[in-house]
Motif scaffolding. Structure first.
Motif, mmCIF file in Angstrom:
data_model
loop_
_atom_site.group_PDB
_atom_site.id
_atom_site.type_symbol
_atom_site.label_atom_id
_atom_site.label_comp_id
_atom_site.label_asym_id
_atom_site.label_seq_id
_atom_site.Cartn_x
_atom_site.Cartn_y
_atom_site.Cartn_z
ATOM 1 N N SER A 106 0.781 -1.231 0.000
ATOM 2 C CA SER A 106 0.000 0.000 0.000
ATOM 3 C C SER A 106 0.814 1.283 0.000
ATOM 4 O O SER A 106 0.391 2.260 -0.568
ATOM 5 N N ILE B 202 -2.871 6.635 0.002
ATOM 6 C CA ILE B 202 -3.765 5.855 -0.844
ATOM 7 C C ILE B 202 -5.103 6.583 -0.876
ATOM 8 O O ILE B 202 -5.661 6.907 0.171
ATOM 9 N N ALA C 107 -2.729 5.302 -5.797
ATOM 10 C CA ALA C 107 -1.684 6.001 -5.058
ATOM 11 C C ALA C 107 -1.851 7.510 -5.234
ATOM 12 O O ALA C 107 -2.144 7.990 -6.323
#
Ligand SMILES: [Zn+2]
Length: 141
Positions: free
Chosen positions: A10, A100, A107
């Motif tokens: 992430s 995020i 992104a």
């Protein structure tokens, strides 16, 4: 779109150095805002007393003073909202979900995070949202 992003992936678009820099910016901004809010609260208190004094001597001045108080309150509200956003961003930093987009899962680019360390949406989603809000504001007027 990368909604099935795993937790380990992430924050992969940010280097450790970038994360460090953004953490620092979040902390600095938080301290700055907290100091601002303290000052604004102190100033609005003063304004409140001036208000009371004005009400006794001149009703026109009192109207002006209460208008000023409204502006102050709005500013404090905005700063407190930003403080909450920063607090949330620090939480996401710990959860490794920082950077995020909360709407599309893409992104959020580093350049945007540097400008707005508490950003929770990518540019595209933010623009969409602002467009909707701008439209709502217009239609209520
Ligand atoms: Zn997005």
């Amino acid at each position: 779109m990368s909604l099935e992003l795993t937790l380990e992936d992430s924050m992969k678009h940010l280097t450790e150095l970038q994360i460090e820099e953004l953490t620092l910016r979040l902390t600095e901004r938080m301290r700055f805002l907290a100091a601002q809010v303290r000052e604004e609260l102190a100033a609005s208190d003063t304004q409140h007393y001036r208000d009371l004094a004005g009400a006794v001597t001149d009703t026109a001045d009192e109207a002006l003073a209460s208008a000023l108080v409204d502006v102050d309150t709005e500013l404090i509200d905005r700063h407190i909202t930003e403080l909450r956003d920063i607090e949330a961003a620090r939480g996401r930093m710990q959860n490794k979900t920082y950077g995020i987009c909360i709407d599309c899962g893409d992104a959020v680019v580093y350049e945007r995070l540097v400008a707005y360390p508490a950003a929770k949406r990518c540019v595209r989603c933010q623009e969409q949202r602002e467009h909707i809000y701008a439209h709502q504001r217009r239609s209520t007027l």
